[in-house]
Scaffold this active site. Structure first.
Site, PDB file in Angstrom:
ATOM      1  N   HIS A  60       0.834  -1.201   0.000  1.00 15.57           N
ATOM      2  CA  HIS A  60       0.000   0.000   0.000  1.00 15.57           C
ATOM      3  C   HIS A  60       0.872   1.256   0.000  1.00 15.57           C
ATOM      4  O   HIS A  60       2.021   1.240   0.443  1.00 15.57           O
ATOM      5  CB  HIS A  60      -0.907   0.013   1.228  1.00 15.57           C
ATOM      6  N   GLU A  62       0.837   3.925   1.852  1.00 18.56           N
ATOM      7  CA  GLU A  62       1.319   4.348   3.159  1.00 18.56           C
ATOM      8  C   GLU A  62       2.568   3.574   3.569  1.00 18.56           C
ATOM      9  O   GLU A  62       3.532   4.143   4.081  1.00 18.56           O
ATOM     10  CB  GLU A  62       0.242   4.149   4.236  1.00 18.56           C
ATOM     11  N   CYS A  90      -6.210   1.950   5.691  1.00 21.48           N
ATOM     12  CA  CYS A  90      -6.872   0.718   6.113  1.00 21.48           C
ATOM     13  C   CYS A  90      -6.335   0.316   7.489  1.00 21.48           C
ATOM     14  O   CYS A  90      -5.408   0.929   8.022  1.00 21.48           O
ATOM     15  CB  CYS A  90      -6.631  -0.392   5.099  1.00 21.48           C
ATOM     16  N   CYS A  93      -2.543  -0.509   7.431  1.00 28.35           N
ATOM     17  CA  CYS A  93      -1.706   0.688   7.368  1.00 28.35           C
ATOM     18  C   CYS A  93      -1.772   1.472   8.671  1.00 28.35           C
ATOM     19  O   CYS A  93      -0.765   2.031   9.119  1.00 28.35           O
ATOM     20  CB  CYS A  93      -2.107   1.549   6.181  1.00 28.35           C
TER      21      CYS A  93
END
Length: 152
Positions: A60, A62, A90, A93
């Protein structure tokens, strides 16, 4: 010299995160981008989704930005940094944000299906400050356009 307000700084760095999201979009990835900014205003980490490119569900934006920032700064904690991300992180993260002790998180669009705020309880580090909705409409529109095109 005119001093920028916090909101203006937040919008400036969110535009940088949006640029990362557009890089992801150009690669056929879900268009989410992130940047980590040190207290002196320097961008110390950048990231965009690489889930499809790396065949890795954890790639992801992040996490890419946090990894880059900790590498740049030479330490695992980001207490004096702000993470700008185009979409609400999410749960995975949010865990990484907590473990790296990011001092401040600023995100654009809410994620009512998978965002960390859908879960009860404290997920982020207790000292982390959260600002939501910065350029939210633009961030949300990018996601809507991506998924609309995907469903055609």
């Amino acid at each position: 010299m005119e001093q920028q307000t916090q909101r203006e700084r937040d919008e400036n760095y969110m535009r940088r995160a949006l640029n990362e999201a557009i890089i992801a979009l150009d690669k056929g990835e879900v268009p989410i981008g992130a940047v980590v900014v040190a207290s002196n205003g320097a961008i110390v980490g950048r990231g965009h989704n690489l889930v499809e490119t790396l065949c890795d569900a954890t790639a992801h934006a992040e996490l890419q930005a946090i990894t880059a920032a900790t590498s740049t700064l030479g330490g695992k904690y980001l207490n004096d940094c702000t993470l700008y991300v185009t979409v609400e992180p999410c749960i995975m993260c949010a865990g990484a944000i907590a473990w790296s002790q990011v001092g401040r998180v600023v995100y654009g669009a809410d994620d009512p299906k998978r965002g960390y705020t859908t879960v009860q309880g404290a997920i982020l580090h207790p000292k982390t400050v959260v600002e939501r909705g910065v350029l939210g409409a633009e961030c949300e529109q990018l996601m809507k356009d991506f998924f609309a095109k995907l469903r055609q």
